[in-house]
Structures are given as C-alpha cells and as structure tokens.
Design a protein around this motif. Structure first.
Motif, PDB file in Angstrom:
ATOM      1  N   ILE A 106      30.283 -25.656   9.446  1.00 19.50           N
ATOM      2  CA  ILE A 106      30.440 -25.601   7.988  1.00 19.50           C
ATOM      3  C   ILE A 106      31.251 -26.803   7.511  1.00 19.50           C
ATOM      4  CG2 ILE A 106      31.506 -24.345   6.070  1.00 19.50           C
ATOM      5  CD1 ILE A 106      30.960 -21.734   7.706  1.00 19.50           C
ATOM      6  N   CYS A 150      25.723 -28.825   0.881  1.00 16.64           N
ATOM      7  CA  CYS A 150      26.064 -27.425   0.675  1.00 16.64           C
ATOM      8  C   CYS A 150      25.537 -26.658   1.877  1.00 16.64           C
ATOM      9  CB  CYS A 150      25.432 -26.900  -0.609  1.00 16.64           C
ATOM     10  SG  CYS A 150      26.103 -27.681  -2.075  1.00 16.64           S
ATOM     11  N   ILE A 175      34.006 -18.774   7.463  1.00 22.43           N
ATOM     12  CA  ILE A 175      34.261 -19.408   6.166  1.00 22.43           C
ATOM     13  C   ILE A 175      35.766 -19.595   5.966  1.00 22.43           C
ATOM     14  CG2 ILE A 175      34.080 -19.098   3.662  1.00 22.43           C
ATOM     15  CD1 ILE A 175      31.366 -17.596   4.310  1.00 22.43           C
ATOM     16  N   ARG A 186      37.818 -23.241   5.746  1.00 20.32           N
ATOM     17  CA  ARG A 186      38.720 -23.588   4.651  1.00 20.32           C
ATOM     18  C   ARG A 186      40.001 -24.197   5.207  1.00 20.32           C
ATOM     19  NH1 ARG A 186      42.988 -21.226   2.013  1.00 20.32           N
ATOM     20  NH2 ARG A 186      43.266 -22.045  -0.076  1.00 20.32           N
ATOM     21  N   ILE A 229      36.720 -25.138  -0.956  1.00 20.56           N
ATOM     22  CA  ILE A 229      35.353 -24.627  -0.970  1.00 20.56           C
ATOM     23  C   ILE A 229      35.251 -23.372  -1.827  1.00 20.56           C
ATOM     24  CG2 ILE A 229      34.624 -25.621   1.221  1.00 20.56           C
ATOM     25  CD1 ILE A 229      35.193 -22.909   2.550  1.00 20.56           C
ATOM     26  N   CYS A 257      32.619 -19.910  -2.266  1.00 19.56           N
ATOM     27  CA  CYS A 257      31.636 -19.130  -1.520  1.00 19.56           C
ATOM     28  C   CYS A 257      31.028 -18.095  -2.468  1.00 19.56           C
ATOM     29  CB  CYS A 257      32.322 -18.449  -0.344  1.00 19.56           C
ATOM     30  SG  CYS A 257      31.257 -17.335   0.560  1.00 19.56           S
ATOM     31  N   VAL A 267      28.019 -21.791   0.464  1.00 13.84           N
ATOM     32  CA  VAL A 267      29.329 -22.437   0.545  1.00 13.84           C
ATOM     33  C   VAL A 267      29.176 -23.876   0.074  1.00 13.84           C
ATOM     34  CG1 VAL A 267      31.269 -23.044   2.054  1.00 13.84           C
ATOM     35  CG2 VAL A 267      29.924 -20.982   2.519  1.00 13.84           C
TER      36      VAL A 267
END
Length: 108
Positions: free
Chosen positions: A19, A28, A46, A50, A60, A62, A83
């Motif tokens: 990510i 993205c 996620i 971060r 970011i 989400c 994200v």
C-alpha cells in the motif's frame, strides 16, 4: 488504481508495504477482502501503512464499500477499501493535525 486481494492469511506488514509503495508512486489502492478474518488483516494493513507514510508527510484516506463478486461460481459479498492520499492546503495532513517523528499525532 491497483487492486490488492487480502485473505485472512495475508501478512498485514507485507500488505502495508505494498500500500505504502503504491501511494508513494502516486497510485490509489483498492483492497478487496472476503470474510471477517480477511477484513481484519486489511484494516491492520491500512493502519500499518499509515505509520509508514505519515513520517514522510503523506496522510491517507480510506473509503469502505461493498462489492458483489463471484468466487468459484458462487456469489459473495466483498468489502473493498479505497485508499488514497489526502491532501489539504498543498500537503498531506489530517485537518491541520501535527505529527511527531514516529508518525503518531503529537499531543498539544
């Protein structure tokens, strides 16, 4: 937009690295998960990503959504997480929040 499929056996740290790499490259990311265990791993990834991105000034956002998909001829409901970098006033931030060097919100 890249799509990552996350399972309950996925390593959150590995997914987080993917990510973060895609976000740094300006893409993205869409994450797709089916089942509670997979959604758990995706959410952890996620959060970890971060922590990778905040110290370099990238925040970011989400957005979760449902998706109807077909797996082995069966209809299933997946959770998708979109994200993307969030920019305010020309820089990535969270509503003017200040970050300490470790990527966590600094206490005022």
């Amino acid at each position: 937009m890249g799509c990552l499929k996350v399972s309950s056996k996925s390593s959150p740290a590995s997914v987080a690295g993917a990510i973060a790499g895609m976000i740094k490259d300006g893409a993205c990311v869409e994450i797709q998960s089916v089942g509670a265990g997979a959604v758990n791993q995706a959410v952890k990834a996620i959060a970890i990503s971060r922590g990778f991105l905040a110290p370099i000034g990238i925040e970011i956002a989400c957005v979760p959504s449902f998706a109807d998909i077909v797996i082995d001829g069966e209809y299933r409901t997946a959770i998708r997480f979109s994200v993307e970098p969030r920019y305010l006033h020309g820089t990535a931030t969270t509503h003017g929040a200040q970050y300490a060097d470790n990527g966590h919100l600094a206490s005022n």
